[in-house]
Design an enzyme around this catalytic site. Structure first.
Site, PDB file in Angstrom:
ATOM      1  CG  ASP A   5      -0.317  -0.041   2.526  1.00 20.56           C
ATOM      2  OD1 ASP A   5       0.894  -0.301   2.587  1.00 20.56           O
ATOM      3  OD2 ASP A   5      -1.017   0.168   3.539  1.00 20.56           O
ATOM      4  CE1 TYR A  15       9.270  -0.275   5.205  1.00 25.39           C
ATOM      5  CE2 TYR A  15       7.549   0.695   3.835  1.00 25.39           C
ATOM      6  CZ  TYR A  15       7.932  -0.068   4.928  1.00 25.39           C
ATOM      7  OH  TYR A  15       6.977  -0.615   5.745  1.00 25.39           O
TER       8      TYR A  15
END
Length: 440
Positions: free
Chosen positions: A165, A243
């Protein structure tokens, strides 16, 4: 249609069920939950019972303790397993940290260790699916999603699709920052799971991304803008997946993780353990559901806390919490295939010719058109050298991890650890590998 969820005792399963109930045009008539942990799946089934109460047409839920029975007759299979539980994640994070490098569930040495433990189990599941439900589509939630999907694709081919997501959440937050409806924009996103870049955002042919990058206030209005900072985003000329903070701000994030009282894995291990213990003793589905809601919100509010601490310690707001949602992404894929709707989604699929420098069977994360034939990656602009270089190196790590897990190849495992950009020494990689072997 019948949907089977492997890892049916997973904490996020109620999100999937709630989304099914909310869709008036749903095509799923039955959900089968399979999990090796009886206590967890019993608790989650109680949450689903509460969600179904008062609904005029609830989806039937079955809890099945036999894997083959759970798979037989399934049309779609969601794989959301956690091999080793949260205790395994704690080890994956702490072992690298003891050697002075980051250990995160999907990134760095921690991701490699998690992959080594998970891939053999995922391959077993793929083999049973191929035997018992060969026409089913498998949607993989299991982390590390890129390498687990790549391993399962060796058995299932294009019938396994990895989801995350983070990319769709990034697109939605960027659209909000420029005042655009996500349904009215086109976008270019390319990378690997938890390593990608939003490089274009257009509406009616007008490119919106340069204006967003030039607007400090707009960047400060959403999570990735605050996480990376306007100066670095302008230098990149793109919006990175959240990330990538582990790569671009490695020293600051490592310092933040080492200074914290506990790792993310330790937080989740205590939180999840406490939830299931209290839920097992709770008085009925309503009480279990209320406890689940409180625990879920706390989990979302503390997501990527170490990266936010490294950039000033700011808190996530309601717009940050409104990401893509694993549940919505998975169901969007399922509905697009079942209804032949032609949805455009960011998914983890076989590369084909999308990135010519990667093997055709390598799993990449990119924009796909999804029909009854499954996802088809769309052409994307050429990668810049820094983007391609990072993708190539991390993909080499992923493929070495898969080889190590499949063939119990220590040399491949060492190569996977040592070549990761967040591991700065082959000697450190060797010690991490030995520590992991000793920890069982």
């Amino acid at each position: 249609m019948r949907l089977t969820i492997l890892g049916g005792g997973g904490f996020r399963v109620p999100l999937v069920y709630r989304a099914l109930l909310a869709d008036p045009g749903r095509c799923v008539s039955e959900v089968t939950l399979y999990d090796t942990d009886v206590r967890r799946v019993t608790v989650i089934a109680e949450v689903l019972t509460h969600l179904a109460q008062g609904h005029p047409d609830p989806v039937t839920v079955r809890v099945v303790g036999d894997l083959d029975k759970a798979l037989t007759g399934a049309d779609f299979i969601f794989s959301a397993i956690r091999v080793g539980g949260t205790a395994g994640r704690v080890r994956d994070e702490r072992i690298p940290l003891a050697e002075g490098v980051l250990g995160q569930e999907t990134v760095g040495a921690g991701g490699v260790l998690y992959g080594l433990r998970t891939i053999p189990v995922a391959l077993h599941l793929a083999e049973r699916i191929a035997a018992l439900a060969p026409h089913a589509w498998v949607i993989n939630f299991t982390n590390p999603a890129g390498m687990v999907t790549e391993a399962m694709a060796q058995v299932l081919g294009e019938r396994v699709i990895g989801i995350c997501d983070s990319p769709v959440g990034l697109v939605r937050r960027a659209c909000r920052a420029v005042g655009a409806d996500p349904g009215e924009v086109a976008y270019d996103y390319i990378g690997l799971n938890h390593l990608g870049w939003l490089r274009s955002l257009t509406r009616d042919g007008d490119e919106l991304l340069p204006g967003l990058l030039a607007d400090a206030d707009a960047l400060a209005s959403f999570e990735e803008g605050r996480l990376f900072g306007a100066d670095w985003l302008r230098a990149l000329g793109a919006l990175p997946n959240e990330y990538l903070h582990y790569y671009y701000f490695r020293r600051e994030t490592l310092d933040s993780v080492r200074a914290a009282d506990r790792t993310r894995g330790e937080f989740l291990d205590r939180q999840q353990g406490g939830f299931f213990e209290r839920a097992a003793a709770a008085d009925g589905p309503e009480a279990v559901h209320a406890l689940w809601e409180r625990t879920r919100l706390e989990r979302e509010e503390t997501y990527l806390a170490e990266s936010r601490e490294a950039t000033g310690g700011w808190q996530r707001d309601s717009h940050d919490l409104e990401g893509g949602g694993y549940d919505r992404v998975a169901l969007a894929v399922m509905y697009a295939i079942a209804g032949d709707r032609g949805a455009r989604l960011i998914l983890n699929v076989r590369n084909g010719s999308t990135v010519p420098q990667l093997a055709p069977d390598a799993i990449v994360e990119t924009v796909c058109e999804v029909t009854s034939k499954g996802p088809r990656p769309l052409p994307c602009a050429p990668l810049r050298e820094d983007q391609l270089g990072l993708m190539l190196q991390v993909k080499a790590v992923e493929r070495a991890t898969v080889r190590a897990a499949v063939f119990k190849d220590r040399a491949a495992a060492l190569r996977a650890l040592a070549l990761h950009p967040l591991v700065d020494s082959a000697a450190v990689a060797a010690r991490i590998l030995e520590r992991a072997a000793g920890a069982g």
